[in-house]
Scaffold this motif. Structure first.
Motif, short mmCIF file in Angstrom:
data_model
loop_
_atom_site.label_atom_id
_atom_site.label_comp_id
_atom_site.label_asym_id
_atom_site.label_seq_id
_atom_site.Cartn_x
_atom_site.Cartn_y
_atom_site.Cartn_z
N GLN A 83 52.85 45.58 28.58
CA GLN A 83 52.13 45.09 29.74
C GLN A 83 52.98 44.02 30.41
OE1 GLN A 83 48.26 43.65 28.92
NE2 GLN A 83 47.74 43.30 31.04
N ASP B 282 49.97 41.11 34.88
CA ASP B 282 48.92 42.11 34.78
C ASP B 282 47.86 41.61 33.80
OD1 ASP B 282 50.42 43.63 36.46
OD2 ASP B 282 51.02 45.11 34.96
N SER B 283 46.62 42.01 34.03
CA SER B 283 45.55 41.60 33.12
C SER B 283 44.65 42.78 32.82
CB SER B 283 44.73 40.45 33.70
OG SER B 283 44.04 40.89 34.84
N THR B 284 44.11 42.78 31.64
CA THR B 284 43.16 43.81 31.23
C THR B 284 41.93 43.10 30.67
OG1 THR B 284 44.95 45.32 30.67
CG2 THR B 284 42.79 45.82 29.75
N GLU C 11 38.65 46.87 32.77
CA GLU C 11 39.09 46.51 34.12
C GLU C 11 40.52 46.01 34.03
OE1 GLU C 11 38.06 42.90 37.10
OE2 GLU C 11 36.36 44.00 36.27
N THR C 12 41.39 46.62 34.81
CA THR C 12 42.80 46.19 34.82
C THR C 12 43.15 45.67 36.20
OG1 THR C 12 43.54 48.41 35.41
CG2 THR C 12 43.46 47.85 33.07
N THR C 13 44.02 44.70 36.23
CA THR C 13 44.50 44.13 37.48
C THR C 13 46.03 44.17 37.46
OG1 THR C 13 42.62 42.64 37.55
CG2 THR C 13 44.46 42.09 38.97
N ASN C 14 46.61 44.84 38.46
CA ASN C 14 48.06 44.89 38.59
C ASN C 14 48.46 43.98 39.73
OD1 ASN C 14 48.32 46.83 36.59
ND2 ASN C 14 47.91 48.47 38.03
#
Length: 86
Positions: free
Chosen positions: A64, A68-70, A82-85
């Motif tokens: 990762q 980026d966050s999951t 929920e993922t954030t790119n």
């Protein structure tokens, strides 16, 4: 007759007697009309609580990129991811 033969005969007779006694039905002539009942008592015995204290290993997500966050959430519909790119 040898001692070994006598011993075998005695043991055989004893085993036959025990088998006959074990197969004999119990006496059911009771003073209260033949009915029997069983009483089962349950007793709670206090004991020390069992505590298992373990440290959970950290969750590592490989591959990762930074930024980026999951996010994983459990709600009434199940588990959502929920993922954030960035």
């Amino acid at each position: 007759m040898t001692i070994n033969h006598r011993l075998t005969t005695i043991v055989s007779i004893a085993a036959f007697g025990l088998a006959a006694a074990a197969c004999t039905p119990a006496n059911t002539d009771q003073a209260d009309g033949g009915d029997t009942h069983t009483v089962v008592e349950t007793v709670e015995v206090p004991g020390a609580p069992i505590i298992i204290d373990r440290e959970a290993p950290p969750i590592v997500i490989d591959g990762q990129p930074a930024g980026d966050s999951t996010t994983v959430r459990a709600d009434r519909d199940g588990i959502s991811v929920e993922t954030t790119n960035r």
